[in-house]
Design a protein around this motif. Structure first.
Motif, PDB file in Angstrom:
ATOM      1  N   ARG A   1       0.850  -1.184   0.000  1.00  0.00           N
ATOM      2  CA  ARG A   1       0.000   0.000   0.000  1.00  0.00           C
ATOM      3  C   ARG A   1       0.893   1.243   0.000  1.00  0.00           C
ATOM      4  NH1 ARG A   1      -4.320  -1.965  -1.894  1.00  0.00           N
ATOM      5  NH2 ARG A   1      -2.606  -3.133  -2.826  1.00  0.00           N
TER       6      ARG A   1
ATOM      7  N   ASP B   1      -4.829   3.325   1.869  1.00  0.00           N
ATOM      8  CA  ASP B   1      -5.419   2.001   1.659  1.00  0.00           C
ATOM      9  C   ASP B   1      -5.231   1.500   0.231  1.00  0.00           C
ATOM     10  OD1 ASP B   1      -7.078   3.777   0.368  1.00  0.00           O
ATOM     11  OD2 ASP B   1      -8.908   3.185   1.423  1.00  0.00           O
ATOM     12  N   SER B   2      -4.549   2.261  -0.619  1.00  0.00           N
ATOM     13  CA  SER B   2      -4.461   1.943  -2.044  1.00  0.00           C
ATOM     14  C   SER B   2      -3.011   1.791  -2.500  1.00  0.00           C
ATOM     15  CB  SER B   2      -5.102   3.063  -2.877  1.00  0.00           C
ATOM     16  OG  SER B   2      -6.433   3.310  -2.480  1.00  0.00           O
ATOM     17  N   ASN B   3      -2.833   1.033  -3.589  1.00  0.00           N
ATOM     18  CA  ASN B   3      -1.551   1.093  -4.265  1.00  0.00           C
ATOM     19  C   ASN B   3      -1.599   2.232  -5.288  1.00  0.00           C
ATOM     20  OD1 ASN B   3      -2.683   0.157  -6.718  1.00  0.00           O
ATOM     21  ND2 ASN B   3      -2.162  -1.964  -6.302  1.00  0.00           N
TER      22      ASN B   3
ATOM     23  N   GLN C   1      -4.468   1.939  -7.886  1.00  0.00           N
ATOM     24  CA  GLN C   1      -5.794   2.134  -7.289  1.00  0.00           C
ATOM     25  C   GLN C   1      -6.037   3.592  -6.917  1.00  0.00           C
ATOM     26  OE1 GLN C   1      -5.057  -0.710  -4.233  1.00  0.00           O
ATOM     27  NE2 GLN C   1      -6.168  -2.366  -5.260  1.00  0.00           N
ATOM     28  N   GLN C   2      -4.974   4.297  -6.558  1.00  0.00           N
ATOM     29  CA  GLN C   2      -5.130   5.692  -6.157  1.00  0.00           C
ATOM     30  C   GLN C   2      -5.630   6.562  -7.298  1.00  0.00           C
ATOM     31  OE1 GLN C   2      -5.238   6.862  -3.297  1.00  0.00           O
ATOM     32  NE2 GLN C   2      -4.406   8.923  -3.106  1.00  0.00           N
TER      33      GLN C   2
END
Length: 264
Positions: free
Chosen positions: A83, A87-89, A92-93
């Motif tokens: 991460r 909460d994101s990689n 995903q961000q």
């Protein structure tokens, strides 16, 4: 070359993907630029709404596959599982940052909205599409699954059978069908103009009320089956607004039949 432009005027931030000659396809620099643009708005108190759009014929045609060849040489677990943004990689961000922006984000869609491009649009609160827009959960074309935040948001919008069909088949969906299924909020011949008009309407509402509403909706969606928690959160959010300057200005403006004037 710049991949994204950000301008703020009359409390509305316009975020534009500016790789129109490549259908705004996502290369590594563009991914970083989109994240930077979204994160730059999180702490801005002068912004009350965001309009997210893509220049040229398409909003975003998804990943620029050729530009990610270097990823094939890396361990995908090491790239994707850590991460890097809360909460994101990193990937995903690109989608989730728009959920983290505390004011409403409206996406204006046209042309191709595919794969990662669709997932960016899913990060917005509202999606307005031109009638000819084409959308696809495209990842299965490459033997992959949606992994840029789409699986956080798609189950909120679509029936399970529709989500499964779109994911399993990478079927192309036109804007009318997308609206019928809930993937798109509404259609407009000029989605950018419609998005700007909606942003102006939102920007005229209580800034603290709008921010609280977005946070409360997000909380309710994340705690869908915890009725007690959502009811308490409702009460806390309301208590934090009642009698405060923005709410009092709304009351005064309504009584005086004028537009409210808010201080940032």
């Amino acid at each position: 070359m710049s991949r994204v432009s950000v301008t703020v005027e009359n409390h509305i931030a316009r975020v534009t993907l500016t790789r129109g000659d490549k259908m705004n396809a996502l290369d590594p620099k563009m991914i970083d630029a989109i994240i930077e643009a979204g994160e730059s708005l999180i702490e801005r108190t002068d912004v009350r709404a965001v309009v997210l759009s893509g220049e040229g014929e398409s909003f975003c045609a998804g990943l620029d596959v050729m530009s990610f060849g270097a990823l094939a040489m890396q361990d995908p677990v090491e790239v994707l599982v850590p991460r890097s943004h809360g909460d994101s990689n990193r990937f995903q961000q690109v989608c989730m940052v728009w959920q983290k922006v505390p004011v409403p984000v409206i996406a204006a869609l046209q042309g191709a909205v595919l794969g990662g491009g669709l997932q960016i649009a899913l990060g917005a609160d509202i999606r307005i599409a031109a009638p000819g827009t084409r959308l696809s959960v495209l990842e299965m074309k490459w033997g992959l699954v949606p992994d840029m935040g789409g699986m956080v948001i798609l189950p909120r919008l679509l029936r399970s059978d529709v989500l499964r069909k779109l994911t399993y088949t990478n079927e192309m969906v036109d804007a009318a069908q997308a609206e019928a299924w809930g993937l798109v909020t509404e259609l407009a011949d000029d989605p950018l103009a419609a998005a700007m008009a909606l942003a102006e309407q939102i920007a005229g509402k209580s800034p603290s009320g709008i921010r609280s509403a977005k946070a409360l909706i997000g909380y309710a969606e994340a705690h869908l089956h915890d009725v007690d928690a959502v009811l308490v959160e409702e009460s806390k959010a309301q208590a934090a607004l009642i009698g405060k300057p923005h709410q009092m200005e709304v009351i005064a403006a309504n009584m005086q039949k004028r537009a409210p004037v808010f201080k940032d």
